[in-house]
Enzyme design. Structure first.
Site, PDB file in Angstrom:
ATOM      1  N   LYS A 251       2.318 -18.153 -14.417  1.00 11.83           N
ATOM      2  CA  LYS A 251       1.754 -17.717 -13.138  1.00 11.83           C
ATOM      3  C   LYS A 251       0.660 -18.675 -12.669  1.00 11.83           C
ATOM      4  O   LYS A 251       0.635 -19.111 -11.514  1.00 11.83           O
ATOM      5  CB  LYS A 251       1.192 -16.305 -13.259  1.00 11.83           C
ATOM      6  N   CYS A 321       0.800  -0.743  -1.083  1.00 12.71           N
ATOM      7  CA  CYS A 321       1.509  -0.259  -2.265  1.00 12.71           C
ATOM      8  C   CYS A 321       0.582  -0.316  -3.481  1.00 12.71           C
ATOM      9  O   CYS A 321       0.834  -1.027  -4.464  1.00 12.71           O
ATOM     10  CB  CYS A 321       2.764  -1.103  -2.491  1.00 12.71           C
ATOM     11  N   CYS A 328       2.310   5.398   1.506  1.00 13.36           N
ATOM     12  CA  CYS A 328       3.711   5.449   1.939  1.00 13.36           C
ATOM     13  C   CYS A 328       3.849   5.927   3.378  1.00 13.36           C
ATOM     14  O   CYS A 328       4.768   5.503   4.088  1.00 13.36           O
ATOM     15  CB  CYS A 328       4.506   6.362   1.014  1.00 13.36           C
ATOM     16  N   CYS A 331       3.641   2.975   5.626  1.00 12.84           N
ATOM     17  CA  CYS A 331       4.421   1.807   5.229  1.00 12.84           C
ATOM     18  C   CYS A 331       5.674   1.700   6.093  1.00 12.84           C
ATOM     19  O   CYS A 331       6.431   2.672   6.244  1.00 12.84           O
ATOM     20  CB  CYS A 331       4.802   1.911   3.757  1.00 12.84           C
ATOM     21  N   CYS A 337      12.611   2.332   0.545  1.00 14.68           N
ATOM     22  CA  CYS A 337      12.025   2.297  -0.798  1.00 14.68           C
ATOM     23  C   CYS A 337      12.403   3.549  -1.579  1.00 14.68           C
ATOM     24  O   CYS A 337      12.077   4.669  -1.155  1.00 14.68           O
ATOM     25  CB  CYS A 337      10.504   2.162  -0.707  1.00 14.68           C
TER      26      CYS A 337
END
Length: 353
Positions: A251, A321, A328, A331, A337
């Site tokens: 990463k 999120c 939600c 969103c 989802c």
């Protein structure tokens, strides 16, 4: 940063099976002991074909793993060197089938495993990130190096910022970078590698960065490694060389390549936010590691989207999120989802009576 899929073949000397095509050429394979040389010889009017369906743990459709169909061919891979002419050096069987998913080109053969509506989801997340006001936008690695410094110093500062950002909130990383850059002598390879800078002093400057004492040791060791040959003060621009440095994993290395060298197509950067978002979308299993998440997305997502998607998903995970009480209701992709409105609400503390 594991979860590679392998397909193994073994061929013996008996008469050719009926599946051979007798109108084309074939490849005759002689199995030799590990470490020996293997010669491939073309024989007229026969062709050995191997149609294989292999289970790939990193390729998924929604939450379900999918079978990847390989083209009819005989493929011999070597983990350390490519085929040269008609000679292949055979290593051990485990090395000979080393997976190359991290170098996936996301071609047409892998796109068939892409999750349904993934492009619509990415576009929806992009529309929610138009404000660019998430912590990663304000204090991400790309914002933390001195824009007035020379290029080499900027690249070293990007490396330091990426390394200390692990397990640390962006705002804390940003504050630590300001203190490091304000040191007498500055934040550069020569100064940090010198005897004038002690590890304990670096640790005090980094505090309260997560694991600040260990990261102070990493920073000192990285600077000393870079100051010596063959680097001679320069930050390497390859994934392999970066990951040889202390405290630098996949990463961090990919983040440095993107920020310091503009090489965003080397790999998808996956932090805890990206992993969580992809898990909730059903793109990877719930217990997927960041490395498995990266390889899964790289197997079907176009390479040109890797850097942009990483950046979008980090901020989306920070603002919408979230780990607890995801938003939600606000969103724009909640209807796509499978985890929407299923997360436990934020734990509330009881007020004393």
């Amino acid at each position: 940063m594991e979860d590679n899929a392998f397909a193994a073949f073994s061929f013996s000397a008996p008469a050719p099976p009926t599946s051979w095509n007798r109108t084309e050429k074939t490849v005759k394979v002689c199995a030799l002991a590990p470490g020996s040389n293997l010669r491939l010889r073309l024989i007229q009017r026969r062709k050995l074909t191997a149609k294989v369906e292999r289970f790939d743990a990193a390729a998924t459709v929604g939450r379900l793993p999918c079978l990847v169909k390989t083209e009819p061919k005989l493929e011999i891979e070597d983990s350390d060197q490519a085929i040269s002419g008609n000679i292949v050096k055979v290593e051990s069987s485990s090395k000979a089938v080393k997976a190359r998913q991290s170098r996936s080109k996301a071609d047409n053969s892998t796109k068939e495993c892409a999750p349904e509506n993934w492009e619509q989801i990415v576009q929806g997340i992009r529309s929610m990130r138009m404000g660019k006001d998430a912590p990663v936008d304000l204090f991400g690695t790309h914002q933390l190096f001195d824009i007035e410094a020379d290029k080499g110093t900027q690249q070293f500062q990007a490396l330091v910022a990426a390394m200390i950002s692990s397990q640390t909130r962006d705002a804390v990383t940003g504050a630590a970078m300001q203190r490091l850059r304000a040191m007498p002598g500055g934040l550069n390879v020569a100064h940090i590698a010198s005897d004038d800078v002690e590890i304990d002093a670096l640790a005090e400057i980094l505090k309260p960065v997560g694991f600040y004492r260990q990261k102070a040791k990493f920073m000192k060791s990285i600077a000393q490694s870079l100051a010596a040959p063959p680097h001679n003060g320069a930050v390497p621009n390859s994934l392999e060389e970066l990951m040889k440095l202390p405290g630098v994993g996949p990463k961090v290395a990919l983040l440095v390549l993107w920020v310091a060298f503009g090489m965003g197509e080397e790999g998808l950067i996956v932090d805890t936010n990206v992993r969580r978002v992809c898990s909730r979308l059903g793109w990877v299993p719930a217990d997927a590691t960041p490395e498995l998440t990266r390889r899964t997305l790289e197997s079907w997502m176009p390479r040109s989207m890797w850097a942009d998607t990483s950046f979008l998903f980090v901020g989306f995970g920070q603002q919408v999120c979230k780990p607890l009480a995801p938003k939600c209701e606000g969103c724009k992709v909640s209807q796509l989802c499978p985890s929407a409105f299923k997360q436990s609400p934020k734990r509330q503390t009881r007020k004393p009576k």
